[in-house]
Scaffold this motif. Sequence first.
Motif, PDB file in Angstrom:
ATOM      1  N   UNK A 157       0.845  -1.190   0.000  1.00  0.00           N
ATOM      2  CA  UNK A 157       0.000   0.000   0.000  1.00  0.00           C
ATOM      3  C   UNK A 157       0.884   1.245   0.000  1.00  0.00           C
ATOM      4  N   UNK A 158       0.381   2.361  -0.516  1.00  0.00           N
ATOM      5  CA  UNK A 158       1.132   3.621  -0.368  1.00  0.00           C
ATOM      6  C   UNK A 158       1.372   3.921   1.108  1.00  0.00           C
ATOM      7  N   UNK A 159       2.557   4.381   1.428  1.00  0.00           N
ATOM      8  CA  UNK A 159       2.922   4.624   2.823  1.00  0.00           C
ATOM      9  C   UNK A 159       2.361   5.958   3.300  1.00  0.00           C
ATOM     10  N   UNK A 160       1.559   5.902   4.358  1.00  0.00           N
ATOM     11  CA  UNK A 160       0.873   7.092   4.850  1.00  0.00           C
ATOM     12  C   UNK A 160       1.008   7.210   6.360  1.00  0.00           C
ATOM     13  N   UNK A 161       1.142   8.426   6.859  1.00  0.00           N
ATOM     14  CA  UNK A 161       0.890   8.751   8.254  1.00  0.00           C
ATOM     15  C   UNK A 161       1.816   8.172   9.298  1.00  0.00           C
ATOM     16  N   UNK A 162       2.968   7.657   8.911  1.00  0.00           N
ATOM     17  CA  UNK A 162       3.847   7.073   9.920  1.00  0.00           C
ATOM     18  C   UNK A 162       5.274   7.120   9.403  1.00  0.00           C
ATOM     19  N   UNK A 163       6.213   7.416  10.290  1.00  0.00           N
ATOM     20  CA  UNK A 163       7.612   7.456   9.867  1.00  0.00           C
ATOM     21  C   UNK A 163       8.047   6.069   9.414  1.00  0.00           C
ATOM     22  N   UNK A 164       8.545   5.941   8.183  1.00  0.00           N
ATOM     23  CA  UNK A 164       8.923   4.620   7.683  1.00  0.00           C
ATOM     24  C   UNK A 164      10.189   4.101   8.333  1.00  0.00           C
ATOM     25  N   UNK A 165      10.341   2.797   8.311  1.00  0.00           N
ATOM     26  CA  UNK A 165      11.542   2.149   8.813  1.00  0.00           C
ATOM     27  C   UNK A 165      12.708   2.528   7.899  1.00  0.00           C
ATOM     28  N   UNK A 166      13.763   3.104   8.465  1.00  0.00           N
ATOM     29  CA  UNK A 166      14.868   3.615   7.654  1.00  0.00           C
ATOM     30  C   UNK A 166      15.572   2.513   6.882  1.00  0.00           C
ATOM     31  N   UNK A 167      15.657   1.320   7.460  1.00  0.00           N
ATOM     32  CA  UNK A 167      16.288   0.207   6.749  1.00  0.00           C
ATOM     33  C   UNK A 167      15.488  -0.150   5.505  1.00  0.00           C
ATOM     34  N   UNK A 168      14.174  -0.156   5.630  1.00  0.00           N
ATOM     35  CA  UNK A 168      13.321  -0.476   4.481  1.00  0.00           C
ATOM     36  C   UNK A 168      13.427   0.609   3.419  1.00  0.00           C
ATOM     37  N   UNK A 169      13.422   1.887   3.850  1.00  0.00           N
ATOM     38  CA  UNK A 169      13.543   2.995   2.909  1.00  0.00           C
ATOM     39  C   UNK A 169      14.848   2.883   2.113  1.00  0.00           C
ATOM     40  N   UNK A 170      15.947   2.636   2.806  1.00  0.00           N
ATOM     41  CA  UNK A 170      17.241   2.532   2.134  1.00  0.00           C
ATOM     42  C   UNK A 170      17.252   1.378   1.141  1.00  0.00           C
ATOM     43  N   UNK A 171      16.651   0.264   1.540  1.00  0.00           N
ATOM     44  CA  UNK A 171      16.635  -0.907   0.674  1.00  0.00           C
ATOM     45  C   UNK A 171      15.846  -0.639  -0.597  1.00  0.00           C
ATOM     46  N   UNK A 172      14.664  -0.042  -0.469  1.00  0.00           N
ATOM     47  CA  UNK A 172      13.845   0.199  -1.655  1.00  0.00           C
ATOM     48  C   UNK A 172      14.376   1.346  -2.507  1.00  0.00           C
ATOM     49  N   UNK A 173      15.067   2.315  -1.897  1.00  0.00           N
ATOM     50  CA  UNK A 173      15.739   3.323  -2.701  1.00  0.00           C
ATOM     51  C   UNK A 173      16.822   2.683  -3.562  1.00  0.00           C
ATOM     52  N   UNK A 174      17.539   1.729  -2.987  1.00  0.00           N
ATOM     53  CA  UNK A 174      18.559   1.021  -3.765  1.00  0.00           C
ATOM     54  C   UNK A 174      17.919   0.248  -4.907  1.00  0.00           C
ATOM     55  N   UNK A 175      16.811  -0.445  -4.635  1.00  0.00           N
ATOM     56  CA  UNK A 175      16.121  -1.184  -5.693  1.00  0.00           C
ATOM     57  C   UNK A 175      15.719  -0.244  -6.831  1.00  0.00           C
ATOM     58  N   UNK A 176      15.253   0.949  -6.477  1.00  0.00           N
ATOM     59  CA  UNK A 176      14.659   1.846  -7.471  1.00  0.00           C
ATOM     60  C   UNK A 176      15.693   2.464  -8.404  1.00  0.00           C
ATOM     61  N   UNK A 177      16.932   2.583  -7.975  1.00  0.00           N
ATOM     62  CA  UNK A 177      17.932   3.318  -8.755  1.00  0.00           C
ATOM     63  C   UNK A 177      18.646   2.398  -9.745  1.00  0.00           C
ATOM     64  N   UNK A 178      18.551   2.700 -11.045  1.00  0.00           N
ATOM     65  CA  UNK A 178      19.246   1.886 -12.048  1.00  0.00           C
ATOM     66  C   UNK A 178      20.737   1.819 -11.744  1.00  0.00           C
ATOM     67  N   UNK A 179      21.282   0.636 -11.838  1.00  0.00           N
ATOM     68  CA  UNK A 179      22.700   0.419 -11.558  1.00  0.00           C
ATOM     69  C   UNK A 179      22.949   0.148 -10.088  1.00  0.00           C
ATOM     70  N   UNK A 180      22.400   0.978  -9.206  1.00  0.00           N
ATOM     71  CA  UNK A 180      22.584   0.790  -7.774  1.00  0.00           C
ATOM     72  C   UNK A 180      21.885  -0.485  -7.317  1.00  0.00           C
ATOM     73  N   UNK A 181      20.657  -0.670  -7.793  1.00  0.00           N
ATOM     74  CA  UNK A 181      19.918  -1.875  -7.430  1.00  0.00           C
ATOM     75  C   UNK A 181      20.643  -3.137  -7.859  1.00  0.00           C
ATOM     76  N   UNK A 182      21.193  -3.102  -9.059  1.00  0.00           N
ATOM     77  CA  UNK A 182      21.917  -4.271  -9.562  1.00  0.00           C
ATOM     78  C   UNK A 182      23.153  -4.558  -8.711  1.00  0.00           C
TER      79      UNK A 182
END
Length: 333
Positions: A157-182
């Motif tokens: 679900x879209x993330x709403x109303x709560x500070x996200x887990x920083x480990x999860x944020x970092x992981x999905x940012x890595x997934x999203x970035x071409x080259x970095x995710x790989x």
Amino acid sequence: MTARPESGTGTREAPWSFAAPWGARGWVTDLDGPVHWIEFDRPGGTPPSGGAAGDAPPIVFVHGLGGSHLNWMPVGPTLATDRRAVALDLRGFGLTEGNRRTSTVAANVRLLDRFVREVVGTPVVLVGNSMGGLISLVQSRVHADTVAGVVLLDPALPQLGQRPDLRVVAQFLAYAMPGVGEMYMRAARTKLSPRQYVQQVLELCFVDPTLARADLVEALVALAEERRRLGSTEAAFLSAARSMIRVMSNPRRFGAEIRGIQVPVLLINGEGDRLVSIASARAAAAANPRWETRFLPGVGHTPQLEAPDLVLDAVTGWLDRHPTLRPTRGIAS
């Protein structure tokens, strides 16, 4: 209700047996390429090739990002008591191979649609976790004729109303970035053994990883070892993750689309989920007042693995409350 086609041209018994200890048999069906799926035996020894149990809609389990058919072992045998219960491996996961093109959310919705129409028979009850919950929601909206009801277990679900887990944020940012995710995926593959990888996933998805059943952990490790023998799986994983991020990036559109779902929906969410905040789950429930909900204290992202008894209690009660989802004649034996 469409009858299940007999195993014939295009379907063969799978050569793997990861799910056998839980009373399940594996199959491979050609749906523009081999797709692995399992079917749970019903109590009394009725084989998967037997007829439907009563005329209750079959259950189709849909796993999440990085998951597989094994994610349903603690709940599948019980839910197979009065109906067919099957679990497929989406493209790029489990024992179904995939690539960048075939492993997106949209591509796996198309796969699920073919699977329920051509292999299982419709309508079905979809039970989806995480990305599988998202795919189940899309299937229910776009192909409403195939779905009798939906169970969502910590759906994406879209993330709403709560500070996200920083480990999860970092992981999905890595997934999203071409080259970095790989690079991230290659590093994880190099540094982590299959057992370490499984343990890392459990620590992310459970509030208390010690609750993971030892026999299931061993099966997950064996599957992780097999997937490494299949060759590179990183491209399919990243394609699925990036497509999921794109869908989640427009909360308003996403919310409007799921409000159009007319079939019964049960939302179950762990209050300790690090990946999908409980605030997001509560917001989805509030926006869809016809949905039934069950929030589980002290439970994480995969409640069917961490708290299977609570999930079974919620799901069986929900099925019983909806006449269209219950068997209306004698259970086959």
